[in-house]
Write a protein that holds these residues in place. Structure first.
Motif: not given
Lengths: 466, 545
Positions: A175-177, A218-234
């Protein structure tokens, strides 16, 4: 006239009709007041400024103002003069001209907080924005935009603490700083954040995430695409993991990717948030951002949203539609500190603009756009790796728009590399070596970068690093 | 002979555009499209195709976006724009507290230039010197206008700036080991975001209500401060347009208790060059660039906020800070160990920083004073004219002049006719005018907040008053006409009923299909509340107007 105060100018500025001396004097006479200064009687003398403000001499003439502004701004090098591969939260996508035409209309540009009747068009345009986002996200509730994607993520996570009555937040993957900085500051009074970071090569293992998720989460947070551009988060696995312990899955997504990617809600995301900058807002030196929040139509979620929501309603005339605020008591405008966080002026015109963007593209355009971006991204990754002068970590993972380039094989620093590339009029990415610990840059390719642009980049990289 | 339009003392014969425009989902046909994105070249497609094919989360069901050709998209949105009453078109003095002044058109041209629109925030700083210099200059201008030492222009809007301020307060006390200070004091006529942002930042809120002149008494403040006071967060002039003459005493009392003083100068339009945060002794203040400094309100943003602080608090400002090197070049300083960090991506709403800089540059010191003096003249002119309307009063501070705005009361008119202030405002729209009541709660009964700024001519002010007088007369002679308004707006009167019930509200068309058209939402994995998890108790319903 107040002693020592600067005298009232005798010429009216063109923006100020009633500063014309005759007009002003006529109005004063109407009020039976000798001087404008009498109006300030309640301001104690000791609090008055006793000299004119020390500001540059005015450029009252429009012609002179234009000359000055052009001269000042000409020191910028634009991305029309240079080839830009910087992203990292601000993306160079094409801005359809109709987007600019609509958001440049004086009616929209200069409207504000007018009500449902006299500003009906604003309400409808924002309802339609929310509705088109809802189709893209497959969630029934999308807010009027908040400030930006940082705020949207921060609010989504605070909402999660209110909904679950828990205080643990687990942020997974890159995630971006800057965004993290905002989130940490914003959730500090109510939550603690664990960031399970990752290098660009492999995703954070599910087992590791599982170790950090529990009954306080409370929550799990994940990004799509992530900060490196990856889009394979399950996302499906993450949703199951979160839901099994009673936590929410919050996903930050760039909506421009959702022509080709499944909406996070399909995999079990409970709150989806992000930035709409990609959707026709343009770059504006990082000034053009708007945040969105999306949830299912469940009162436990809807009633925790701080932003305004516009609902569809009939009017007294059949065949006519209107819009009104939904559950307004949620907001700080209605309830001050008893509302959810706060709501204020944020990014409405950008919402309207993003709506125009989605209407212009339609389902086919969004799918084609996503395909082109994936193609160009992987073409750039492969051709850069093919030089043998750099590494592209995670080259086997699917990327959207961004990827990391490691300069280790060349022995050069990221700063040196970017400087040498800039001398060739190429902005060759963003230096992330401070956060990654390696000499790495983050590059961005979108639909505006054709094959020739990427070949130009690669040729310059060979020159610079050979 | 032609009878020309006459305005003198008369409301305008107006009818707003009424396009009866369909919802966008009812436009277009399958196969239509508004733009075509670039297609991949064969080599790029060859690189991407295997990736696309093997995506784990490839979208199979296309989103149900409309399919519309370009001219139809344009017409749809231009019709909606015509059903929106922008400040460029109307005498926009009825949105009090919002400072609906003229946003000069020339400033929009700077924003559209590629030097602003087509630059990336993270391109090399050597290639961003024009923008960095502009932002630096604007910071120095805001510093001078506030009298304070250092400025950030990063916050995205006014309330975001207030939040940045309270975040700095929190960090300041934490660094000094005084995190036990957990209370923020504000006033009932301070903007609600002072209370709301402070609560968000973790503070307990103490709200002082107005005394006979609208502002709280010194005694009330004294009773509220303690060693738990983190800050006073106060709007002045308050939202009723009264300047608190004891403000310096307020600051002194809070400082003596160890608290910081945060000045809400969102709307400084009536005091530019007259009085400043520094002379009053404040530690922190903020301005809304979309209010005082003319950037367009954009249907509710993008806006921009500026925070100004004393030298002591400068280390806490958001990061990065723009610095000028000895050689005159501008750079970004990220090494700010005490900084609260980021409140917004990059450097703020750059387009509005450019506009605000251009606006101040056009006016200079004399012009800013002309702004303040004229805004206050216009306001006191309106105060006389509007309170001459039977049934309209201006509570508080009887006999005093006001600064930039007045919160009027239509309580007498309401009692006499049954027409509320909200109803009154709807009817005023039939004359092409906005009209706003006030923030909640309505401390002034049947409120109306009018703020003329410096941008409207005497004839325009007279026209607004004439329309108000007309509606007040209608309330007495034909109240049904007022209560059934709007008659000449884009749509007819709608109801609030469906908006408060989860079973009936529909905030997107997708939700409408699910609730009203019998379409089943897809079954997707979702969070299930653990057994026994309390549901939120809803506060009493509220309506926007």
């Amino acid at each position: 006239m107040h002693e020592n105060a600067s005298p009232s100018p005798t010429t009216a500025h063109p923006y100020i009709p009633n500063a014309a001396p005759q007009v002003r004097d006529g109005m004063l006479a109407e009020l039976g007041v000798n001087s404008v200064d009498e109006f300030f009687a309640d301001i104690p003398e000791a609090l008055r400024l006793t000299r004119p403000l020390d500001l540059p001499a005015p450029l009252t003439s429009e012609a002179e103002l234009v000359r000055h502004m052009e001269s000042l701004l000409s020191a910028n090098v634009t991305t029309r003069q240079a080839l830009n591969f910087c992203g990292a939260g601000c993306y160079q996508h094409h801005v359809p001209v109709v987007c600019s035409e609509v958001n440049g209309r004086a009616e929209f540009l200069t409207a504000y907080a007018g009500e449902t009747y006299e500003d009906h068009g604003k309400f409808q345009a924002l309802f339609e924005y929310a509705s088109m986002m809802a189709e893209l996200l497959e969630m029934d509730v999308v807010t009027i935009p908040t400030y930006d994607g940082f705020q949207a993520a921060a609010t989504a996570l605070r909402m999660a603490t209110r909904i679950t009555h828990r205080s643990g937040l687990v942020v997974v993957g890159p995630v971006g700083q800057d965004k993290l900085s905002k989130v940490y500051d914003y959730v500090a009074p109510v939550a603690t954040v664990e960031h399970l970071s990752a290098d660009p090569v492999v995703p954070v293992p599910l087992a590791e995430i599982a170790r950090h998720v529990g009954e306080d989460t409370a929550a799990v947070y994940v990004e799509l695409p992530d900060a490196h551009g990856c889009v394979d988060a399950d996302l499906g696995a993450l949703a199951a993991l979160a839901h099994n312990v009673g936590a929410l899955l919050v996903v930050g997504v760039d909506p421009i990717a959702l022509g080709v990617l499944d909406p996070p809600s399909a995999a079990g995301a409970d709150i989806v948030c992000g930035d709409i900058q990609s959707l026709g807002l343009g770059m504006q030196a990082g000034g053009a951002h708007g945040g969105f929040l999306a949830v299912h139509d469940d009162p436990r979620f809807v009633l925790e949203l701080p932003s305004r929501l516009f609902g569809l309603t009939p009017t007294g005339k059949p065949g006519e539609i209107g819009f009104r605020d939904v559950a307004y008591e949620r907001t700080s405008l209605a309830a001050r500190e008893n509302g959810n966080e706060w709501v204020g002026t944020a990014a409405a015109l950008w919402g309207i603009t993003a709506g125009v963007y989605l209407a212009l593209h339609g389902p086919q355009g969004m799918a084609e756009l996503g395909d082109t971006i994936i193609d160009r991204t992987h073409y750039a990754m492969q051709t850069l790796a093919g030089t043998g002068l750099v590494e592209v970590p995670g080259i086997d993972r699917p990327h959207f728009r961004e990827f990391v380039v490691d300069l280790a094989p060349s022995g050069r620093t990221a700063a040196d590399f970017l400087k040498a590339m800039a001398q060739r009029r190429i902005f060759a990415g963003v230096d992330i070596s401070a956060e990654s610990g390696s000499q790495q840059v983050l590059l961005c390719t979108t639909e505006v970068h054709n094959q020739r642009d990427i070949d130009t980049l690669v040729a310059a990289v060979k020159e610079v690093l050979a | 002979m032609i009878t020309f339009p006459q305005r003198d003392g008369h409301a305008r014969d107006f009818h707003q555009a009424r396009w009866n425009e369909q919802l966008i989902f009812d436009l277009g046909s399958p196969g239509e499209r508004g733009v075509v994105p670039p297609a991949s070249e064969p080599a790029a497609a060859a690189a991407g195709e295997p990736v696309r094919r093997s995506l784990r989360n490839r979208r199979n069901a296309a989103p149900r976006l409309p399919q519309i050709s370009q001219p139809q998209v344009l017409r749809h949105y231009l019709r909606l724009s015509q059903e929106t009453l922008g400040a460029d078109l109307n005498i926009d003095i009825g949105q009090g507290t919002c400072t609906m002044k003229y946003s000069p058109k020339v400033n929009d041209t700077f924003v559209r230039s590629p030097e602003v629109s087509a630059v990336h925030p993270l391109q090399p700083v050597d290639t961003l010197q024009g923008l960095l210099e502009l932002i630096h200059r604007l910071e120095r201008m805001i510093a001078e206008i506030s009298g304070l030492h250092s400025v950030t222009l990063q916050p995205g809007a006014g309330s975001a700036a207030i939040y940045a301020n309270v975040s700095m307060v929190r960090k300041y006390h934490a660094v000094r080991g005084e995190s036990h200070r957990d209370e923020v004091i504000t006033t009932g006529f301070s903007h609600p975001s002072n209370a709301a942002t402070a609560k968000t930042a973790g503070y307990k809120i103490i709200t002082l209500q107005g005394g006979p002149d609208g502002y709280p008494t010194v005694e009330a403040l004294r009773a509220a401060v303690s060693n738990r006071t983190a800050a006073l967060m106060i709007t002045n002039p308050e939202d009723i347009g009264v300047f608190n003459p004891h403000i310096a005493e307020f600051v002194r009392i809070v400082h003596e208790a160890g608290g910081l003083c945060v000045y809400d100068q969102a709307n400084a339009n009536g005091i530019l060059g007259i009085t400043r945060a520094a002379e009053v002794g404040f530690d922190i203040c903020h301005f809304n660039l979309h209010k005082t400094f003319s950037t367009p309100h954009a249907c509710g943003g993008p806006a921009a906020g500026a925070c100004a602080v004393t030298e002591e608090l400068a280390p806490y400002l958001p990061s990065p800070v723009i610095v000028r090197a000895d050689d005159g070049r501008f750079d970004l300083d990220h090494d700010r160990p005490l900084s609260i960090g980021k409140v917004r991506p990059f450097y703020g709403v750059t387009a509005n920083l450019v506009r605000a800089y251009a606006w101040i540059s056009s006016l200079g010191a004399e012009g800013l004073r002309q702004v303040a003096e004229t805004a206050v003249l216009n306001n006191n002119y309106l105060l006389k004219k509007i309170t001459e309307i039977d049934g309209v009063t201006a509570p508080y501070a009887e006999g005093h002049h006001r600064i930039e705005q007045v919160r009027y009361s239509l309580a007498d008119l309401h009692e006499e006719t049954g027409v509320s202030s909200g109803d009154f405002g709807v009817r005023l729209g039939d004359f092409g005018l906005h009209y706003w009541t006030s923030h909640h709660p309505y401390s002034v009964p049947e409120p109306a907040t009018i703020e003329p700024t410096e941008s409207y001519s005497r004839a325009e002010l007279d026209e607004y008053v004439a329309a108000m007088r007309t509606v007040a007369e209608e309330a007495r002679t034909d109240p049904e006409k007022v209560l059934s308004a709007p008659h000449r707006g884009p749509i007819h009167r709608s109801g609030q009923d469906a908006m408060d019930d989860p079973e009936t509200w529909a905030v997107t068309y997708r939700a409408y299909r699910h609730k009203y058209l019998g379409e089943q939402p897809p079954e997707v994995p979702r969070w299930i509340p653990p057994a026994g998890l309390p549901a939120k108790q809803r506060p009493p319903r509220a309506a926007h107007r």
